[in-house]
Design a protein around this motif. Structure first.
Motif, short mmCIF file in Angstrom:
data_model
loop_
_atom_site.label_atom_id
_atom_site.label_comp_id
_atom_site.label_asym_id
_atom_site.label_seq_id
_atom_site.Cartn_x
_atom_site.Cartn_y
_atom_site.Cartn_z
N GLU A 28 0.97 -10.21 0.10
CA GLU A 28 1.03 -9.63 1.45
C GLU A 28 0.34 -10.59 2.42
N ASN B 27 -9.39 6.85 -0.61
CA ASN B 27 -8.57 8.05 -0.36
C ASN B 27 -7.76 8.46 -1.59
N GLU C 83 -6.53 6.69 -4.01
CA GLU C 83 -5.56 5.69 -4.48
C GLU C 83 -6.29 4.46 -4.98
N GLN D 5 -5.70 0.25 -6.24
CA GLN D 5 -4.78 -0.89 -6.18
C GLN D 5 -5.46 -2.12 -6.76
N VAL E 148 0.53 -5.66 -1.69
CA VAL E 148 0.93 -4.61 -0.76
C VAL E 148 -0.01 -4.61 0.45
N HIS E 149 0.44 -4.00 1.52
CA HIS E 149 -0.38 -3.87 2.73
C HIS E 149 -1.44 -2.80 2.46
N ARG F 20 -4.01 -1.51 4.18
CA ARG F 20 -4.28 -0.45 5.18
C ARG F 20 -3.28 0.69 5.02
N ASP F 21 -2.01 0.33 4.81
CA ASP F 21 -0.98 1.36 4.62
C ASP F 21 -1.15 2.06 3.28
N ARG F 22 -1.38 1.29 2.23
CA ARG F 22 -1.51 1.84 0.88
C ARG F 22 -2.59 2.91 0.81
N HIS G 271 -4.05 4.35 3.58
CA HIS G 271 -4.09 5.16 4.80
C HIS G 271 -5.44 4.98 5.50
N GLU H 175 -8.41 3.90 8.16
CA GLU H 175 -8.84 3.80 9.55
C GLU H 175 -10.06 2.89 9.56
#
Length: 118
Positions: free
Chosen positions: A14, A70, A72, A74, A96-97, A99-101, A103, A105
């Motif tokens: 990424e 959260n 998850e 990785q 993978v991205h 921040r998206d993976r 969620h 902030e």
């Protein structure tokens, strides 16, 4: 990039990294582990104005790790300068991205577990 994807078995890397704010002790402790990949300063290409940075940092070491946030998890690589590391900051790389993976902030907590390579 190719060395990273081959070492990790990732299809892609990424673009960019996720920067984490950590205490200086964490930066120092990670430097004591055995890295998975060492990227020498001569292998790194920075834009012209910044080309001295990899030499000042002695290249980069990449450490196998997992990141969890959260609920998850990785697989990631943690990047740290071989010498003169940036105080208070580590970088995470993934296929993978992140921040998206996760969620994420700004200011969210992330747990990172670094594994010393043999």
């Amino acid at each position: 990039e190719k060395r990273v994807t081959e070492a990790m078995g990732w299809r892609r890397l990424e673009p960019g990294s996720l920067n984490l704010r950590v205490d200086d002790e964490t930066v120092d402790r990670i430097g004591e582990a055995k890295e998975l990949i060492f990227e020498s300063p001569d292998e790194i290409r920075y834009p012209e104005y910044y080309e001295s940075i990899p030499h000042l940092r002695g290249g980069y070491k990449y450490y196998l790790a997992t990141a969890t946030a959260n609920g998850e998890t990785q697989e990631v690589l943690v990047r740290r300068a071989a010498k003169n590391p940036l105080r208070g900051r580590l970088e995470l790389f993934s296929e993978v991205h992140l921040r998206d993976r996760f969620h994420l902030e700004d200011g969210d907590d992330i747990q990172v577990t670094v594994f010393s390579s043999s």
